[in-house]
Write an enzyme that holds these catalytic residues in place. Structure first.
Site, PDB file in Angstrom:
ATOM      1  N   ALA A 103      -4.731   3.518   3.918  1.00 31.47           N
ATOM      2  CA  ALA A 103      -4.059   2.521   4.755  1.00 31.47           C
ATOM      3  C   ALA A 103      -3.073   3.158   5.733  1.00 31.47           C
ATOM      4  O   ALA A 103      -2.864   2.641   6.826  1.00 31.47           O
ATOM      5  CB  ALA A 103      -3.347   1.497   3.881  1.00 31.47           C
ATOM      6  N   THR A 104      -2.502   4.285   5.368  1.00 29.90           N
ATOM      7  CA  THR A 104      -1.583   4.960   6.295  1.00 29.90           C
ATOM      8  C   THR A 104      -2.317   5.311   7.582  1.00 29.90           C
ATOM      9  O   THR A 104      -1.847   5.028   8.690  1.00 29.90           O
ATOM     10  CB  THR A 104      -1.005   6.245   5.655  1.00 29.90           C
ATOM     11  OG1 THR A 104      -0.291   5.869   4.478  1.00 29.90           O
ATOM     12  CG2 THR A 104      -0.086   6.978   6.600  1.00 29.90           C
ATOM     13  N   ASN A 185       4.698  -4.608  -0.294  1.00 33.76           N
ATOM     14  CA  ASN A 185       4.527  -3.700  -1.428  1.00 33.76           C
ATOM     15  C   ASN A 185       5.747  -3.647  -2.350  1.00 33.76           C
ATOM     16  O   ASN A 185       5.650  -3.207  -3.483  1.00 33.76           O
ATOM     17  CB  ASN A 185       4.191  -2.290  -0.931  1.00 33.76           C
ATOM     18  CG  ASN A 185       5.143  -1.809   0.137  1.00 33.76           C
ATOM     19  OD1 ASN A 185       5.380  -2.495   1.130  1.00 33.76           O
ATOM     20  ND2 ASN A 185       5.716  -0.651  -0.051  1.00 33.76           N
ATOM     21  N   GLN A 213      -1.981  -4.097   0.094  1.00 39.10           N
ATOM     22  CA  GLN A 213      -1.641  -4.710  -1.202  1.00 39.10           C
ATOM     23  C   GLN A 213      -2.296  -6.083  -1.372  1.00 39.10           C
ATOM     24  O   GLN A 213      -2.023  -6.770  -2.360  1.00 39.10           O
ATOM     25  CB  GLN A 213      -0.111  -4.873  -1.327  1.00 39.10           C
ATOM     26  CG  GLN A 213       0.669  -3.581  -1.256  1.00 39.10           C
ATOM     27  CD  GLN A 213       0.558  -2.733  -2.521  1.00 39.10           C
ATOM     28  OE1 GLN A 213      -0.004  -3.150  -3.538  1.00 39.10           O
ATOM     29  NE2 GLN A 213       1.086  -1.528  -2.463  1.00 39.10           N
ATOM     30  N   SER A 233      -6.852  -0.077   1.551  1.00 41.88           N
ATOM     31  CA  SER A 233      -6.737   1.176   0.800  1.00 41.88           C
ATOM     32  C   SER A 233      -7.499   1.043  -0.518  1.00 41.88           C
ATOM     33  O   SER A 233      -7.359   0.046  -1.220  1.00 41.88           O
ATOM     34  CB  SER A 233      -5.253   1.447   0.535  1.00 41.88           C
ATOM     35  OG  SER A 233      -5.101   2.604  -0.238  1.00 41.88           O
ATOM     36  N   HIS A 235      -7.236   2.979  -3.303  1.00 46.09           N
ATOM     37  CA  HIS A 235      -6.544   3.290  -4.572  1.00 46.09           C
ATOM     38  C   HIS A 235      -5.606   2.190  -5.044  1.00 46.09           C
ATOM     39  O   HIS A 235      -5.028   2.290  -6.118  1.00 46.09           O
ATOM     40  CB  HIS A 235      -5.841   4.647  -4.490  1.00 46.09           C
ATOM     41  CG  HIS A 235      -4.587   4.699  -3.674  1.00 46.09           C
ATOM     42  ND1 HIS A 235      -3.341   4.599  -4.233  1.00 46.09           N
ATOM     43  CD2 HIS A 235      -4.398   4.848  -2.345  1.00 46.09           C
ATOM     44  CE1 HIS A 235      -2.428   4.714  -3.267  1.00 46.09           C
ATOM     45  NE2 HIS A 235      -3.049   4.861  -2.116  1.00 46.09           N
ATOM     46  N   THR A 273     -16.603  14.439   8.824  1.00 45.56           N
ATOM     47  CA  THR A 273     -17.619  14.133   7.814  1.00 45.56           C
ATOM     48  C   THR A 273     -17.039  13.206   6.758  1.00 45.56           C
ATOM     49  O   THR A 273     -15.963  13.467   6.221  1.00 45.56           O
ATOM     50  CB  THR A 273     -18.112  15.425   7.144  1.00 45.56           C
ATOM     51  OG1 THR A 273     -18.622  16.281   8.165  1.00 45.56           O
ATOM     52  CG2 THR A 273     -19.201  15.140   6.118  1.00 45.56           C
ATOM     53  N   CYS A 358       6.845   6.340  -1.779  1.00 46.88           N
ATOM     54  CA  CYS A 358       7.194   7.409  -0.840  1.00 46.88           C
ATOM     55  C   CYS A 358       8.689   7.505  -0.619  1.00 46.88           C
ATOM     56  O   CYS A 358       9.177   8.522  -0.134  1.00 46.88           O
ATOM     57  CB  CYS A 358       6.447   7.254   0.475  1.00 46.88           C
ATOM     58  SG  CYS A 358       6.544   5.646   1.213  1.00 46.88           S
TER      59      CYS A 358
END
Ligand SMILES: Cc1ncc(COP(=O)(O)O)c(C=O)c1O
Ligand code: FES
Length: 434
Positions: A103-104, A185, A213, A233, A235, A273, A358
Site C-alpha cells: 500500500a505504501t 489504521n 485496512q 495491501s 499482508h 518482474t 512505523c
C-alpha cells in the site's frame, strides 16, 4: 509531576498485588510467545495462502513475462488468476488491478502519479487529503509541495470522521485529487467513502482511497463508491508481506505518470518482474476474504464487543474514534492516569501497540489522536487492540484480565490517581514550574 511515570522497579511497594501482577507481566513459558493483538501492523499468513504459494517457490519458477515457453505461460496464468481474485473482491475489472509492493507504493503511485500527469501545463495543482492519513500519504503530499503543488490537509471531527461540508468547501477549480483513507489504521474509523466518492465525481475530481485496512474486512466496491484509485495491501489480510495492488479506473480513465519505469509491465504503470508466489498468495488471500468476510466479521465483532465492554467498564477509560462507524477489529482505548509506554511494558505477554508500527519507535504522541483533539496525556495513554481471523475468545479473556489488573496496578503507583481518588479535580491544580 509529569504524567510520564516510568515503571521503575525501585518504585514498587512489594505487596502481594505487585508481585503477582508483575510476575505475570513478564512470564513467558518456554516456547510460548505473546498473544498477538497487533493486526493493524500485520496479520499472520493464512496456512491456506502458504499452500497456494509454495509451488511457485519450487517447480513453477518461470518469469510470468516470458512469452516464448511453458515456464512463462504457467506463471503468467497463475498471476492473472490472482489478479481476478483481487478484482472480484473490490468489484473491479482485472485490467484495473496493478500489482505493487504494497500500500505504501500504491499510495505514492496514485498521489504522485496523478499530480505529475495532470499537473503538467500548470492548470491543476491542488490536492486534498486529511490530517489522519497514513504517513506514506502525508509524506507523498509533502514531496509534492516541494515540487510546487498545493495541498489542503483537512482536519477531522473529534470522532475522527471527515466533515463532508468542509470537504466540499475545500474543493477548488484547480483541485485534481482527493485522497482519503477508508479505515484508519490507528482508531479504526470508517470514512463515508461512498459519499466522498459521489462528491468527487460531481466535482470532476479524482478520488483515491488508501484502503489497506479496509479491503477484505469490510465490503468495498469501486463502482458503487465512485473510487478512481485505491491502495490495497496483502499482508493486512492474511497474505504475504511485500505485495499489494493499486486499483486504477479505466472508465473514465485515470492517467498516471509511473514512478517506476522500465520494461513496461503492468500496463506501463509499474515496471519490473512480478513475484508470482507473492501474487498467488495475495490472490488466495482475497479469494478467502471474499468467501469468509461475513463469517470473519461476525466473529471479530463479537470478540470486539466482549473486549470493549470489559475495558470500558473500568473507570476513566474511553474509546478513541467514532463509536458507531469503526471497524471492530481495531479498538483504540485511552486509560487515563496511566502512561501508555509503561502499560505496554507491563503487558509484555501481549503484542500490542499504541499506534502505527512505523512510528512505534518514537515516544511522540500519535498525530492521529492529536488531530482528534486529544491532549498529549490522553494520546500517550492510548493502546490499540487489533483483533483478527485467528483471535480466540480465551485470548480476549486473558487480555481483559491482564489489562484490568495492570492498569489498576499502575494507577496505584500514580500520585495523580491518588489525587483523583481524593476527589480533587486535576484541572484546578496549579503546578509549580521547575
Ligand atoms: C492505512 C495504511 N496505509 C498504508 C500502509 C502501508 O502498507 P504496506 O505495508 O503494504 O506498504 C498501512 C500499513 O502499514 C496502513 O495501515
Ligand atoms: S508502514 Fe505500517 S504502520 Fe506504518
Amino acid at each position: 509531576m509529569p504524567v510520564g511515570l516510568q515503571l521503575g522497579y525501585t518504585m514498587l511497594t512489594p505487596n502481594a498485588l505487585s508481585l503477582d501482577v508483575l510476575s505475570n507481566a513478564t512470564k513467558m513459558d518456554e516456547g510460548q510467545r505473546p498473544i498477538y493483538l497487533d493486526m493493524q501492523a500485520t496479520t499472520p499468513l493464512d496456512p491456506r495462502v502458504l499452500d497456494a504459494m509454495l509451488p511457485f517457490y519450487t517447480g513453477f519458477y518461470g518469469n510470468p513475462h516470458s512469452r516464448t515457453h511453458a515456464y512463462g505461460w504457467e506463471s503468467e496464468k497463475a498471476v492473472e488468476d490472482a489478479r481476478e481474485h483481487i478484482a472480484a473482491l473490490v468489484g473491479a475489472d482485472p485490467k484495473e488491478i496493478i500489482f505493487t509492493s504494497g500500500a505504501t507504493e500504491s499510495n505514492n503511485m496514485s498521489i504522485k502519479g496523478v499530480a505529475r500527469f495532470f499537473g503538467r501545463g500548470g492548470k491543476k495543482k491542488h490536492i486534498i487529503t486529511t490530517q489522519t492519513e497514513h504517513k506514506c500519504v502525508l509524506d507523498s503530499c509533502r514531496h509534492l509541495q516541494d515540487e510546487g503543488y498545493e495541498i489542503t490537509y483537512l482536519p477531522v471531527n473529534n470522532n475522527g470522521l471527515v466533515d463532508l461540508e468542509k470537504l466540499k468547501e475545500a474543493i477548488r477549480p484547480d483541485t485534481m485529487l482527493v485522497s482519503i483513507m477508508a479505515v484508519n489504521n490507528e482508531i479504526g474509523v470508517i470514512q463515508p467513502i461512498a459519499e466522498i466518492g459521489k462528491l468527487c465525481r460531481e466535482n470532476k475530481v479524482f478520488f483515491h482511497t488508501d484502503a489497506a485496512q479496509a479491503v477484505g474486512k469490510i465490503p468495498m466496491d469501486v463502482n458503487a463508491m465512485n473510487i478512481d484509485l485505491m491502495s490495497i495491501s496483502a499482508h493486512k489480510i492474511y497474505g504475504p508481506k511485500g505485495i499489494g495492488a493499486c486499483y486504477v479506473r479505466r472508465r473514465p480513465r485515470v492517467r498516471l505518470d509511473p514512478i517506476i519505469s522500465g520494461g513496461g509491465q503492468e500496463r506501463g504503470l509499474r515496471s519490473g518482474t512480478l513475484a508470482p508466489a507473492l501474487a498467488v498468495g495475495f490472490g488466495e488471500a482475497c479469494r478467502i476474504a471474499k468467501k469468509e468476510m461475513e463469517y470473519d466479521s461476525k466473529r471479530v465483532r463479537a470478540l470486539s464487543e466482549r473486549l470493549l465492554n470489559g475495558l470500558l467498564s473500568m473507570e476513566h477509560t474511553s474509546q478513541n474514534g467514532d463509536r458507531n462507524h469503526f471497524y471492530p477489529g481495531c479498538v483504540n482505548v485511552s486509560f487515563a492516569y496511566v502512561e501508555g509506554e509503561s502499560l505496554l511494558m507491563a503487558l509484555k505477554d501481549i503484542a500490542l501497540s499504541s499506534g502505527s508500527a512505523c512510528t512505534s519507535a518514537s515516544l511522540e504522541p500519535s498525530y492521529v489522536l492529536r488531530a482528534l483533539g486529544n491532549s498529549d496525556e490522553s494520546a500517550h495513554s492510548s493502546i490499540r487492540f487489533g483483533i483478527g481471523r485467528f483471535t480466540t475468545e480465551a485470548e480476549i479473556d486473558y487480555v481483559l484480565k491482564a489489562v484490568t489488573e495492570r492498569v489498576g496496578f499502575l494507577r496505584e503507583l500514580s500520585p495523580l490517581w491518588e489525587l483523583v481518588q481524593e476527589g480533587i479535580d486535576l484541572n484546578t491544580i496549579e503546578w509549580s514550574q521547575h
